[in-house]
Write an enzyme that holds these catalytic residues in place. Structure first.
Site, mmCIF file in Angstrom:
data_model
loop_
_atom_site.group_PDB
_atom_site.id
_atom_site.type_symbol
_atom_site.label_atom_id
_atom_site.label_comp_id
_atom_site.label_asym_id
_atom_site.label_seq_id
_atom_site.Cartn_x
_atom_site.Cartn_y
_atom_site.Cartn_z
ATOM 1 N N ASN A 159 46.258 39.549 87.792
ATOM 2 C CA ASN A 159 47.141 38.411 87.538
ATOM 3 C C ASN A 159 48.014 38.157 88.775
ATOM 4 O OD1 ASN A 159 49.225 40.312 87.499
ATOM 5 N ND2 ASN A 159 49.433 40.300 85.273
ATOM 6 N N ASP A 172 40.220 38.435 76.187
ATOM 7 C CA ASP A 172 41.453 38.933 76.798
ATOM 8 C C ASP A 172 42.210 37.811 77.503
ATOM 9 O OD1 ASP A 172 43.133 41.322 77.780
ATOM 10 O OD2 ASP A 172 42.576 40.325 79.652
#
Length: 349
Positions: A25, A224
């Site tokens: 991320n 996810d």
């Protein structure tokens, strides 16, 4: 990189890969979906290899060239994300077959993160996956699994109990497959409707196995991603996957299908969020078959500050009887998993 052991009693394999920016991320935490995909790849390799290597013939006695098979993911048990993994670290994914029934294979997987500068290693994940071997010539045909040798009768009996338990839970999960996530117009912040999210994905050849069906790891990565969006919308902070409850794969998804992955919040504790995720498949070419539920799971996330320390989670505003029911069910799962973690910790001391 990949290494393996050829011992028939406990077949095992290890895969290593460095984590790159597109695996993580915006703050450098590796996506939980990336790790789940690597876990599934290791499980698929060892499961497929075991079911195709048995003294030159299939377990049923027929010529192996006439009945080659591929291990298809059927279920992933509860999986904890013990520590975060970061860009630049090396993931060591090791898989071992721990139980076989007549038509299924249990694979246990451990993931270690390695800091290649300091040499420090941490256990980040432990997972248990169940595979079913499907014939390459006829995908509807399930191949009989070669048995493994157990180190003791107790280990075999423990494996049999795990097999029976997951089989029962899969049947119970199928009863909920009619549920859908409905759109809510102008929802209030911190409600279920405010953070619920969906992702639409066209299944391409690169997503698929030799059978032309989606890899389980690809599906888990998409699940996810959606769950992460739900958690981020609710918290407005950096969020990471803390655990994944059992993922059940109910039906195969074929190349060319459009899949809709939907997520909604079900429960919040002081420092965690539970998100229910559905995967629905819509065959474009065979539209007459209609949309169907392909997979379901519960993901748990935690909120982190800039120093990767847990933050309090805004409480979920529950509206209506159905949301209250789902909240109470989520609370029961949270307490059950918390008790299990404490019991496991006491055993290790």
């Amino acid at each position: 990189m990949m290494s393996d052991s050829n011992a028939q009693a406990t077949p095992s394999i290890q895969i290593c890969r460095i984590m790159r920016p597109d695996d993580a991320n915006i703050v450098g935490n590796v996506h939980g979906g990336t790790i789940l995909k690597m876990i599934e790849e290791a499980g698929c390799i060892i499961g497929t290899r075991h079911c195709n290597t048995q003294r030159g013939t299939c377990f049923s006695g027929s010529d192996v060239d006439n009945d080659r098979c591929l291990a298809a993911l059927a279920r992933v048990e509860h999986t904890d994300f013990l520590y975060p993994m970061f860009i630049g670290e090396v993931a060591h994914v090791s898989a071992e077959i721990t139980y076989t029934s007549k038509h299924s294979v249990e694979v246990q997987v451990n993931v270690l993160s390695e800091n290649i500068v300091t040499g420090a290693k941490k256990l980040t994940n432990k997972a248990t996956l169940w595979y079913v071997p499907l014939s390459l010539q006829n995908v509807a045909k399930i191949i009989e699994v070669p048995p493994i040798e157990y180190s003791s009768p107790e280990r075999e009996e423990a494996g049999k109990k795990r097999y029976e338990a997951q089989k029962l839970e899969r049947l119970e999960t199928k009863e909920r497959n009619g549920e859908v996530i409905t759109h809510v117009s102008l929802p209030e912040p911190y409600t279920v409707g405010f953070s619920q999210s969906s992702l639409i994905h066209l299944v391409c050849p690169s997503d698929c196995t030799l059978h032309g069906f989606v890899h389980g790891g690809v599906t888990m990565k998409l699940m996810d991603e959606v769950a992460g969006i739900v958690a981020a919308r609710h918290c407005k902070t950096n969020i990471v996957t803390a655990s994944v409850d059992a993922i059940n794969f109910h039906r195969k998804i074929k190349k060319g299908c459009v899949i809709t992955v939907s997520g909604r919040m079900t429960f919040t504790s002081n420092k965690s969020i539970e998100i229910e995720v559905f995967v629905d498949a819509d065959p474009l070419v065979e539209a007459e078959k209609g949309k169907y539920r392909a997979a379901t799971a519960f993901f748990t996330y935690i909120s982190l500050d800039v120093d990767n320390k847990p933050l309090p989670v805004p409480p979920l505003k529950v509206e209506g009887e159905e949301e209250q029911k789902r909240f109470e069910e989520g609370k029961a799962r949270y307490l059950q998993n918390k008790a299990k973690r404490l019991a496991d910790k006491e055993q290790q001391q």
